[in-house]
Motif scaffolding. Structure first.
Motif, PDB file in Angstrom:
ATOM      1  N   TYR B 152       0.810  -1.217   0.000  1.00 13.90           N
ATOM      2  CA  TYR B 152       0.000   0.000   0.000  1.00 13.90           C
ATOM      3  C   TYR B 152       0.843   1.267   0.000  1.00 13.90           C
ATOM      4  O   TYR B 152       0.357   2.334  -0.377  1.00 13.90           O
ATOM      5  N   LEU B 153       2.107   1.166   0.394  1.00 10.14           N
ATOM      6  CA  LEU B 153       3.002   2.314   0.261  1.00 10.14           C
ATOM      7  C   LEU B 153       3.150   2.662  -1.223  1.00 10.14           C
ATOM      8  O   LEU B 153       3.093   3.827  -1.619  1.00 10.14           O
ATOM      9  N   LEU B 154       3.281   1.616  -2.042  1.00 16.79           N
ATOM     10  CA  LEU B 154       3.386   1.808  -3.491  1.00 16.79           C
ATOM     11  C   LEU B 154       2.086   2.348  -4.071  1.00 16.79           C
ATOM     12  O   LEU B 154       2.088   3.235  -4.923  1.00 16.79           O
ATOM     13  N   VAL B 155       0.982   1.779  -3.605  1.00 19.27           N
ATOM     14  CA  VAL B 155      -0.318   2.223  -4.107  1.00 19.27           C
ATOM     15  C   VAL B 155      -0.500   3.708  -3.829  1.00 19.27           C
ATOM     16  O   VAL B 155      -0.907   4.483  -4.698  1.00 19.27           O
ATOM     17  N   LEU B 156      -0.154   4.126  -2.606  1.00 16.42           N
ATOM     18  CA  LEU B 156      -0.302   5.533  -2.230  1.00 16.42           C
ATOM     19  C   LEU B 156       0.605   6.424  -3.085  1.00 16.42           C
ATOM     20  O   LEU B 156       0.203   7.486  -3.538  1.00 16.42           O
ATOM     21  N   PHE B 157       1.813   5.944  -3.291  1.00 22.22           N
ATOM     22  CA  PHE B 157       2.761   6.690  -4.123  1.00 22.22           C
ATOM     23  C   PHE B 157       2.155   6.959  -5.496  1.00 22.22           C
ATOM     24  O   PHE B 157       2.218   8.073  -6.023  1.00 22.22           O
ATOM     25  N   LYS B 158       1.519   5.944  -6.060  1.00 22.95           N
ATOM     26  CA  LYS B 158       0.945   6.099  -7.394  1.00 22.95           C
ATOM     27  C   LYS B 158      -0.330   6.935  -7.392  1.00 22.95           C
ATOM     28  O   LYS B 158      -0.793   7.355  -8.447  1.00 22.95           O
ATOM     29  N   GLU B 159      -0.912   7.151  -6.207  1.00 21.56           N
ATOM     30  CA  GLU B 159      -2.126   7.969  -6.130  1.00 21.56           C
ATOM     31  C   GLU B 159      -1.808   9.459  -5.997  1.00 21.56           C
ATOM     32  O   GLU B 159      -2.702  10.298  -6.149  1.00 21.56           O
ATOM     33  N   THR B 160      -0.563   9.796  -5.719  1.00 21.82           N
ATOM     34  CA  THR B 160      -0.249  11.212  -5.463  1.00 21.82           C
ATOM     35  C   THR B 160      -0.581  12.165  -6.614  1.00 21.82           C
ATOM     36  O   THR B 160      -0.890  13.325  -6.350  1.00 21.82           O
ATOM     37  N   PRO B 161      -0.533  11.738  -7.889  1.00 24.12           N
ATOM     38  CA  PRO B 161      -0.867  12.690  -8.955  1.00 24.12           C
ATOM     39  C   PRO B 161      -2.264  13.271  -8.816  1.00 24.12           C
ATOM     40  O   PRO B 161      -2.552  14.361  -9.315  1.00 24.12           O
ATOM     41  N   LEU B 162      -3.129  12.556  -8.111  1.00 18.56           N
ATOM     42  CA  LEU B 162      -4.483  13.039  -7.882  1.00 18.56           C
ATOM     43  C   LEU B 162      -4.485  14.444  -7.295  1.00 18.56           C
ATOM     44  O   LEU B 162      -5.362  15.266  -7.589  1.00 18.56           O
ATOM     45  N   LEU B 163      -3.469  14.738  -6.471  1.00 20.32           N
ATOM     46  CA  LEU B 163      -3.471  15.988  -5.727  1.00 20.32           C
ATOM     47  C   LEU B 163      -3.260  17.204  -6.624  1.00 20.32           C
ATOM     48  O   LEU B 163      -3.429  18.331  -6.192  1.00 20.32           O
ATOM     49  N   MET B 164      -2.900  16.961  -7.889  1.00 23.19           N
ATOM     50  CA  MET B 164      -2.800  18.094  -8.805  1.00 23.19           C
ATOM     51  C   MET B 164      -4.153  18.786  -8.948  1.00 23.19           C
ATOM     52  O   MET B 164      -4.224  19.972  -9.261  1.00 23.19           O
TER      53      MET B 164
END
Lengths: 218, 223, 272
Positions: B152-164
Motif C-alpha cells: 500500500y506504500l506503493l499504491v499511495l505513491f501512485k495515487e499522489t498525482p491526484l493531488l494536482m
C-alpha cells in the motif's frame, strides 16, 4: 436541505456519462484482462514477456498519468482521442492490467490434476483451456472482477480532469456557479457515487460467497 | 512532432525536483492510513454494536466513492463547517483516510487467520484483553500481512498525482504546467510516467522478495 | 543361440512380437534425485502388469511418463514400436511435437489417485466430453457409449449428478468409465484406491477386475493392494530405488520371492 434537492437533478446528466464511461471501460477491461491473462500463461515465452511488460507498465504508473498521456501526449503522434474515448481507453487498459492478474491467478489456481486429466483424455491445449480450465477459473475470477469494477467506478471520476462532463465535472460546475452550494454539492456527489456503487458492492459480496462452487479442490 | 531529447533533458530536473514533496506526501498519507486503519479494525470489532456498524458503514462508503471527490470534499467543503486545511494537509488526510479502509481489511484478514486456539489459550492463561491483543494476537496477525501492508506504500505513491486537482505541485502538476506553457505535452508526461516506473518497480521487486521471505518464515505457522 | 533365435523371431513377425509398450534404458531425474535408473520394461498387447514397491521406488513415474505427464530424462519409450517422446525423421530421433504426442496419446488412458473428475460438469458430461471433442463422436453416439459404460460401473442412475455429490468410490468408478470410453489400448491405474476410505476400496477393485476380464486392453497398475495385484496381473514387477528388483508371474513373486528386498517388502505388507 433545499439545496441538496435542487442539486440532484442537475447532477443526473453527469451520472449518465459516468455510467456510460463505466460500462464501456469495463467491457474493454474485461477483454484486455482475458487477452493479457492468457498471454501471461502462454507456452510461448515471447508472448509471456510482452504481456508482462504491458501489465507492469500499467500497474507501475498512475492511472491519472496514463490518462493524461493518452489525452495530451498521444496527439504528438497524430492520435487525438475525444475526452470520452481517452477516458475509456485509459481506464480499460489500466484496470484490464489489474484484472489480467486476476485471470492469471485464477487459471493457476485450478489444480494441476485437472490439466493432467485433460491430457490423459487427449484434449488439445486449446480444448483443455476452453472446456476444463477456464470454466473453473472463471468462478474463481468473479469476486476479483467484482472488486475491480468498484475500483473502476472510482477511477471514472478522473475523466473530469480532462474536461469530460461526468458526474464529478458536473458537480464542479455547479459549485463554481454557486459557492454557497459547496458543501451540498460534494456531499451529493459522494452519495450518488455510492448509489451507483451499491449494486456492484452487493454483487461482489455475493460472488465472494459463491466463489468456491464447482471448482476442484487442490 | 516527435520526441525532443533536448527539451526532455531541459525539463527533467524541473519535474524531478518534486520528488521530495511526493515522498513526503506518500509517507504522511501512509502513516495516517496505517494508524487509522488499525483504529477502524478495532472499532469494527467493538462489542458496542452501534460503533461496529457505524464503522462498517464508514469503511464501505469511503472505499466505494472516488478519492478525487473526497479530496474536493475535504479541501473545498470542510471549510464551510470550520475545518480549513491547506492543500498539502488536505491531500495527505484524504489519501490517508481513503486507504485506511483498505488497510483495515488487511489487518482484519491477518487477525482472522490467527487460529481460534490462540484466543482460547490466551484466555486459559488469564491474559487481559489488551495483553491478549498485543502479546498474542497482533504479533501473529501482522507479520504474514506485512507484504500486503508494504504494497500500500506503493499504491499511495501512485495515487499522489491526484493531488494536482487541488494544485499540489507534484510530478504531474509540474509536467502539466510545463506542457501548457510550451505546447508540448509528450516529453513532460512521458517523464512523469518514467519517474513512476523508475521509483515503483524496484520497490515492487523488493516487496515481492519480502513476501517470499515471510512465506518461508510463517508458512507452517497454522499447524 | 538363444540370442539369435530371439532376433530372428522379432524380425520375422514384427506385429505379433512387437511389445505394445517398451521402455528402453529410461531414466528420470527430478533435480538431483534420480528416481529411475535405466528402466527396461515391455508390456505386450492385452497384458496386465502390476507395479509394486515402496513409495519413492519410481513406479508412479513410470506410468506418468507413458501418459506424457512427465518427460523422461533419458532413454526411449515406445508405443506400438513408435517412440513416444521422439519423432523419427529419417533415422534421427528428434523431440516430439504436440501433434505427435496427441497421435500416440490416443492409445493411452489413465485413472488417477485423486480421480481428477471435472467438478463443473455432470457425471454424464465428464464421460462424454472427450469422446465428443477429441474423438469427434456425435452427441448421441457419445451419450450412448457413456451411458453404457456408466451402467457397467453401476452408476447409470447418477448421470445428472455432479462429482461433489458422489462418494470417493463412485467418483473413481466414473473416472474409470471416463477413461475406458476413449477405447485406449493401454490403461494406466495410478494407486487408484489409495485416496479411498477402506470400505470403498472393494467396489472400485471389482470394477477393474471385471474390466480386465472383459476387455483385451493392456493394463499397467500401480498398486499397494497385493491381493488384487495377485488376482488380476499376468505379471508383477517389483521396483526398488528406481530399478526393477524382481519380476515374474504373480504366484512366483508372492509365494517364492527371491530377493531379500522383495521378501522384506512383502512381509511388511502381510503383517499390517
Amino acid at each position: 436541505m433545499e439545496a441538496y434537492i435542487n442539486i440532484l437533478p442537475r447532477l443526473l446528466p453527469g451520472a449518465v456519462i459516468t455510467v456510460q464511461v463505466l460500462l464501456a471501460s469495463a467491457a474493454l477491461a474485461f477483454v484486455v484482462a482475458f487477452v493479457a491473462g492468457l498471454g501471461r500463461v502462454s507456452k510461448y515465452s515471447i508472448v509471456r514477456k510482452i504481456t508482462a511488460v504491458y501489465v507492469e507498465l500499467f500497474r507501475g504508473t498512475s492511472l491519472l498519468v496514463q490518462l493524461f498521456w493518452i489525452y495530451f501526449a498521444l496527439p504528438a503522434f497524430g492520435i487525438q482521442f475525444s475526452p470520452f474515448l481517452a477516458g475509456v481507453v485509459a481506464l480499460g487498459l489500466n484496470y484490464g492490467a489489474y484484472a489480467s492478474e486476476v485471470v492469471r491467478g485464477a487459471i493457476l489456481a485450478v489444480p494441476s490434476g485437472q490439466t493432467e486429466a485433460s491430457i490423459a483424455l487427449n484434449m488439445s491445449n486449446w480444448q483443455r483451456m476452453r472446456l476444463i480450465i477456464l470454466p473453473q477459473a472463471f468462478r474463481i475470477m468473479l469476486p476479483g472482477f467484482g472488486n475491480i469494477s468498484i475500483e473502476l467506478l472510482k477511477g471514472t471520476s478522473l475523466v473530469s480532469l480532462i474536461t469530460l462532463t461526468d458526474l464529478t465535472y458536473k458537480g464542479l460546475i455547479i459549485q463554481n456557479t454557486n459557492l454557497s452550494y459547496t458543501m451540498p454539492v460534494f456531499v451529493m456527489l459522494l452519495v450518488v457515487y455510492f448509489i451507483i456503487a451499491l449494486p456492484l458492492i452487493i454483487l461482489a459480496k455475493k460472488l465472494e460467497k459463491n466463489a468456491s462452487r464447482g471448482v476442484a479442490k487442490a | 512532432m516527435t520526441w525532443n531529447w533536448e527539451f526532455a533533458f531541459e525539463i527533467f530536473p524541473e519535474i524531478a525536483s518534486a520528488i521530495w514533496l511526493v515522498i513526503g506526501i506518500t509517507i504522511g498519507a501512509y502513516i495516517v492510513s496505517l494508524v487509522l486503519g488499525l483504529v477502524l479494525t478495532f472499532a469494527r470489532r467493538s462489542s458496542f454494536k452501534p460503533l461496529a456498524y457505524l464503522t462498517y458503514g464508514f469503511i464501505e462508503f469511503v472505499r466505494s466513492t472516488p478519492p478525487l471527490v473526497q479530496l474536493f470534499f475535504v479541501y473545498f467543503a470542510l471549510p464551510a463547517i470550520g475545518i480549513s486545511l491547506n492543500k498539502y494537509a488536505a491531500g495527505i488526510l484524504t489519501l490517508g483516510i481513503h486507504y485506511s479502509t483498505y488497510l483495515s481489511e488487511v489487518y482484519r484478514s491477518g487477525i482472522d487467520s490467527v487460529p481460534k486456539g490462540q484466543w482460547e489459550a490466551a484466555r486459559a492463561m488469564n491474559f487481559s484483553k489488551i495483553q491478549t491483543w498485543f502479546r498474542v494476537i497482533l504479533p501473529q496477525a501482522i507479520p504474514p500481512v506485512i507484504p500486503m501492508i508494504g504494497n500500500y506504500l506503493l499504491v499511495l505513491f501512485k495515487e499522489t498525482p491526484l493531488l494536482m486537482a487541488i494544485g499540489v505541485g507534484e510530478f504531474l502538476q509540474e509536467a502539466q504546467l510545463i506542457g501548457a506553457s510550451n505546447f508540448r505535452y509528450l516529453e513532460p508526461i512521458t517523464i512523469v510516467g518514467l519517474l513512476f516506473l523508475l521509483l515503483s518497480y524496484p520497490s515492487a521487486v523488493l516487496i515481492n522478495k519480502l513476501e517470499q521471505r515471510s512465506k518461508l518464515g510463517f508458512g507452517t505457522r497454522k499447524n | 543361440m538363444g540370442m539369435t533365435e530371439k532376433q530372428l523371431k522379432s524380425s520375422n513377425k514384427p506385429d505379433k512380437e512387437m511389445p505394445l509398450v517398451q521402455y528402453e534404458n529410461v531414466t528420470k531425474k527430478f533435480g538431483d534425485v534420480e528416481v529411475l535408473k535405466g528402466l527396461d520394461l515391455e508390456i505386450k498387447q492385452g497384458e496386465k502388469v502390476a507395479l509394486i514397491g515402496p513409495s519413492g521406488s519410481g513406479k508412479t513415474t513410470i506410468i506418468r511418463m507413458l501418459m506424457t505427464l512427465e518427460k523422461p530424462s533419458g532413454g526411449v519409450i515406445s508405443l506400438n514400436g513408435e517412440p513416444l517422446w521422439h519423432k523419427k525423421i529419417g533415422d534421427k530421433l528428434v523431440p516430439a511435437d504436440e501433434k505427435h504426442l496427441r497421435k500416440l496419446r490416443s492409445d493411452i488412458g489413465m485413472v488417477f489417485q485423486h480421480f481428477n473428475l471435472f467438478p463443473h460438469m455432470t457425471i454424464l458430461r465428464n464421460v462424454t466430453e472427450a469422446p465428443i471433442h477429441v474423438l469427434g463422436l456425435s452427441k448421441e453416439e457419445a451419450n450412448e457409449r457413456a451411458v453404457d459404460m456408466l451402467n457397467k460401473v453401476g452408476l447409470g442412475d447418477k448421470l445428472d449428478a455432479y462429482p461433489e455429490q458422489l462418494s470417493g468410490g463412485q467418483k473413481q468408478r466414473v473416472a474409470i468409465a471416463r477413461a475406458v470410453v476413449m477405447h485406449p489400448k493401454v490403461m494406466l491405474f495410478d494407486e487408484v484406491t489409495s485416496a479411498l476410505d477402506p470400505e470403498l476400496v472393494g467396489e472400485v477393485l471389482q470394477v477393474i477386475r471385471d474390466l480386465a476380464k472383459e476387455t483385451d486392453m493392456a493394463m499397467i497398475l500401480v498398486t499397494h493392494e497385493m491381493d488384487f495385484a495377485r488376482d488380476i496381473a499376468d505379471r508383477v514387477v517389483f521396483l526398488h530405488n528406481g530399478q526393477i528388483e524382481e519380476e515374474g508371474h504373480p504366484e512366483d513373486i508372492f509365494e517364492t520371492p527371491e530377493s531379500e528386498r522383495l521378501q522384506g517388502f512383502l512381509s511388511r505388507f502381510l503383517n499390517t
